[in-house]
Design an enzyme around this catalytic site. Structure first.
Site, PDB file in Angstrom:
ATOM      1  N   MET A  13       1.859  -0.782   0.703  1.00  0.00           N
ATOM      2  CA  MET A  13       1.466  -2.051   1.073  1.00  0.00           C
ATOM      3  C   MET A  13      -0.102  -2.335   1.110  1.00  0.00           C
ATOM      4  O   MET A  13      -0.664  -3.088   0.517  1.00  0.00           O
ATOM      5  CB  MET A  13       2.225  -2.824   2.093  1.00  0.00           C
ATOM      6  N   GLU A  34      -6.632   5.015   7.914  1.00  0.00           N
ATOM      7  CA  GLU A  34      -5.168   5.803   7.923  1.00  0.00           C
ATOM      8  C   GLU A  34      -5.040   6.715   8.954  1.00  0.00           C
ATOM      9  O   GLU A  34      -5.873   6.693   9.855  1.00  0.00           O
ATOM     10  CB  GLU A  34      -5.200   6.787   6.584  1.00  0.00           C
ATOM     11  N   GLY A  98       2.266  -7.211   9.371  1.00  0.00           N
ATOM     12  CA  GLY A  98       3.453  -7.215   8.433  1.00  0.00           C
ATOM     13  C   GLY A  98       4.524  -5.972   8.639  1.00  0.00           C
ATOM     14  O   GLY A  98       5.549  -6.000   8.366  1.00  0.00           O
ATOM     15  N   THR A 100       7.404  -3.793   9.678  1.00  0.00           N
ATOM     16  CA  THR A 100       8.733  -4.073  10.267  1.00  0.00           C
ATOM     17  C   THR A 100       9.296  -2.970  11.327  1.00  0.00           C
ATOM     18  O   THR A 100       8.722  -1.841  11.317  1.00  0.00           O
ATOM     19  CB  THR A 100       9.631  -4.423   9.362  1.00  0.00           C
ATOM     20  N   MET A 125       6.195 -11.562   4.271  1.00  0.00           N
ATOM     21  CA  MET A 125       5.123 -12.421   4.161  1.00  0.00           C
ATOM     22  C   MET A 125       5.298 -13.025   2.985  1.00  0.00           C
ATOM     23  O   MET A 125       4.456 -14.063   2.301  1.00  0.00           O
ATOM     24  CB  MET A 125       3.872 -11.742   4.435  1.00  0.00           C
ATOM     25  N   HIS A 155      16.908  -2.341  -0.784  1.00  0.00           N
ATOM     26  CA  HIS A 155      15.615  -1.976  -0.966  1.00  0.00           C
ATOM     27  C   HIS A 155      15.434  -0.448  -1.672  1.00  0.00           C
ATOM     28  O   HIS A 155      16.299   0.324  -1.707  1.00  0.00           O
ATOM     29  CB  HIS A 155      14.726  -1.819   0.520  1.00  0.00           C
ATOM     30  N   LYS A 159      12.465   3.368   1.991  1.00  0.00           N
ATOM     31  CA  LYS A 159      12.261   2.563   3.328  1.00  0.00           C
ATOM     32  C   LYS A 159      13.066   3.129   4.330  1.00  0.00           C
ATOM     33  O   LYS A 159      14.223   3.828   4.271  1.00  0.00           O
ATOM     34  CB  LYS A 159      12.952   1.040   2.895  1.00  0.00           C
ATOM     35  N   GLY A 165      13.961  -6.020   8.130  1.00  0.00           N
ATOM     36  CA  GLY A 165      13.519  -6.922   9.136  1.00  0.00           C
ATOM     37  C   GLY A 165      13.784  -8.497   8.666  1.00  0.00           C
ATOM     38  O   GLY A 165      13.983  -9.180   9.429  1.00  0.00           O
TER      39      GLY A 165
HETATM   40  P1  NAD Z   1       3.978   3.415   3.554  1.00  0.00           P
HETATM   41  O1  NAD Z   1       4.738   4.505   4.206  1.00  0.00           O
HETATM   42  O2  NAD Z   1       3.798   3.563   2.122  1.00  0.00           O
HETATM   43  O3  NAD Z   1       2.592   3.043   4.362  1.00  0.00           O
HETATM   44  C1  NAD Z   1       2.496   3.101   5.592  1.00  0.00           C
HETATM   45  C2  NAD Z   1       1.032   3.651   5.801  1.00  0.00           C
HETATM   46  O4  NAD Z   1       0.698   3.563   7.058  1.00  0.00           O
HETATM   47  C3  NAD Z   1       0.901   5.156   5.447  1.00  0.00           C
HETATM   48  O5  NAD Z   1      -0.069   5.514   4.352  1.00  0.00           O
HETATM   49  C4  NAD Z   1       0.774   5.900   6.701  1.00  0.00           C
HETATM   50  O6  NAD Z   1      -0.158   7.064   6.565  1.00  0.00           O
HETATM   51  C5  NAD Z   1      -0.174   4.719   7.431  1.00  0.00           C
HETATM   52  N1  NAD Z   1      -0.141   4.801   8.871  1.00  0.00           N
HETATM   53  C6  NAD Z   1       0.772   5.262   9.844  1.00  0.00           C
HETATM   54  N2  NAD Z   1       0.309   5.339  11.120  1.00  0.00           N
HETATM   55  C7  NAD Z   1      -0.728   4.739  11.016  1.00  0.00           C
HETATM   56  C8  NAD Z   1      -1.876   4.436  11.754  1.00  0.00           C
HETATM   57  N3  NAD Z   1      -1.658   4.965  13.146  1.00  0.00           N
HETATM   58  N4  NAD Z   1      -2.997   4.322  11.467  1.00  0.00           N
HETATM   59  C9  NAD Z   1      -3.385   3.961  10.355  1.00  0.00           C
HETATM   60  N5  NAD Z   1      -2.400   4.183   9.243  1.00  0.00           N
HETATM   61  C10 NAD Z   1      -1.361   4.731   9.489  1.00  0.00           C
HETATM   62  O7  NAD Z   1       5.019   2.120   3.952  1.00  0.00           O
HETATM   63  P2  NAD Z   1       4.707   0.620   3.104  1.00  0.00           P
HETATM   64  O8  NAD Z   1       5.960   0.300   2.209  1.00  0.00           O
HETATM   65  O9  NAD Z   1       3.342   0.494   2.768  1.00  0.00           O
HETATM   66  O10 NAD Z   1       5.214  -0.340   4.423  1.00  0.00           O
HETATM   67  C11 NAD Z   1       4.598  -0.217   5.517  1.00  0.00           C
HETATM   68  C12 NAD Z   1       5.289  -1.305   6.665  1.00  0.00           C
HETATM   69  O11 NAD Z   1       5.165  -2.667   6.111  1.00  0.00           O
HETATM   70  C13 NAD Z   1       6.688  -0.875   6.705  1.00  0.00           C
HETATM   71  O12 NAD Z   1       7.168  -1.205   8.109  1.00  0.00           O
HETATM   72  C14 NAD Z   1       7.409  -2.028   6.000  1.00  0.00           C
HETATM   73  O13 NAD Z   1       8.832  -2.381   6.154  1.00  0.00           O
HETATM   74  C15 NAD Z   1       6.663  -3.268   6.017  1.00  0.00           C
HETATM   75  N6  NAD Z   1       6.525  -4.248   5.022  1.00  0.00           N
HETATM   76  C16 NAD Z   1       6.401  -5.437   5.281  1.00  0.00           C
HETATM   77  C17 NAD Z   1       6.406  -6.564   4.482  1.00  0.00           C
HETATM   78  C18 NAD Z   1       6.128  -7.812   4.775  1.00  0.00           C
HETATM   79  O14 NAD Z   1       5.859  -8.756   4.118  1.00  0.00           O
HETATM   80  N7  NAD Z   1       5.883  -8.019   6.226  1.00  0.00           N
HETATM   81  C19 NAD Z   1       6.491  -6.104   2.929  1.00  0.00           C
HETATM   82  C20 NAD Z   1       6.658  -4.904   2.707  1.00  0.00           C
HETATM   83  C21 NAD Z   1       6.667  -3.816   3.613  1.00  0.00           C
END
Ligand code: NAD
Length: 269
Positions: A13, A34, A98, A100, A125, A155, A159, A165
């Protein structure tokens, strides 16, 4: 111009949000963060995402770039969001969450800290899903207890949390409308000789397969007919665009806790 910092900048994301920010009007990227030890830390985020040099390094600590931004956009892991929000609030920065999978305690803490800064938190979102939230409230209110409610979410196989969520939020909206307690009436998967379905149940089923971006089906099953409402995300860009819209909206709001219904003007007055 709204100055944004993206937490989880190398994630699925985070990468899409950064990419769309670079072509959006009224918002610019000033920071990307990161987790410590990530291979991309110290690199230019634009070069890492194939966008060319953006002059924005990937930091491993939000404190290193927080002062450059107006708003922090967080798509990371639920157990770090409260810490990120506390830092944003201390620096008077707005926040869009965002991420979850947050526990009830984490959500309660987010709401507490949001009293001292502006915060949008939403498990989904996308504009379409948020319209569906409204529709489900309306439809459940009309159908009442005569129709069985079942939610199926699907999904991708990476995931981490289940059910999504978004599915939980849909179940909660319907439970609230029907005056039910989701803790008691939510049924998450079924197997074996479970007996007949109770009227009060709200079923939530989880599918994990391949690269499905996100699908939610809500079925209202009656006698002789059923209604189904389906949202299918074709790519992550609908979530990323919603997060950017939320970031541009939240910087102009008073301190407090908001969700996408507020951002999109869908909340009942
Ligand atoms: P992902 O694992 O690809 O990305 C998460 C990133 O966060 C990773 O690169 C990880 O290294 C980084 N990270 C972890 N801890 C960290 C920290 N303390 N500081 C900085 N970076 C950190 O996952 P994703 O698919 O991108 O999803 C991320 C989150 O967003 C999940 O909880 C997912 O369910 C949620 N999501 C929400 C929506 C929405 O519309 N609200 C849509 C898609 C995904």
């Amino acid at each position: 111009m709204v100055r944004a910092i993206v937490m989880g900048g190398a994630g699925r994301m985070g990468g899409r949000i950064i990419t769309l920010i670079t072509s959006a009007d009224g918002i610019e990227l000033v920071g990307a963060v990161e987790q410590k030890g990530h291979t991309m830390v110290g690199q230019d985020v634009g070069e890492q995402l194939g966008l060319g040099k953006l002059g924005v390094p990937i930091d491993d600590d939000i404190s290193k770039c927080i002062d450059k931004g107006d708003v922090v956009i967080d798509f990371t892991h639920h157990d770090v969001i409260v810490g990120h929000l506390e830092i944003a609030a201390r620096h008077n920065k707005a926040m869009v969450i965002g991420t979850t999978g947050a526990t009830a305690e984490e959500v309660a803490r987010v709401k507490e800290v949001a009293k001292t800064t502006q915060c949008v938190m939403a498990p989904n979102m996308s504009v379409g899903v948020n319209v569906m939230f409204k529709v489900l409230d309306y439809v459940a209110g009309i159908l009442g207890d005569d129709f069985d409610v079942e939610i199926v979410e699907a999904h991708h196989n990476l995931k981490k949390d289940a059910p999504s969520g978004t599915a939980v939020k849909m179940a909660q909206i319907i439970a609230d409308t029907l005056g039910r307690d989701l803790d008691k009436n939510g049924v998450y998967g079924r197997k074996g000789m479970i007996g007949a379905r109770t009227k009060e149940e709200i079923g939530v089923q989880t599918v994990r397969a391949g690269d499905i971006v996100g699908e939610h089906t809500v079925m209202f099953g009656g006698i002789g007919e059923r209604l189904e409402f389906i949202h299918r995300a074709h790519s992550r860009d609908n979530f990323a665009k919603g997060a950017i819209r939320a970031a541009q909206w939240i910087v102009n709001q008073k301190n407090g806790f908001y969700d996408m219904q507020d951002v999109l003007g869908l909340r009942d007055s």
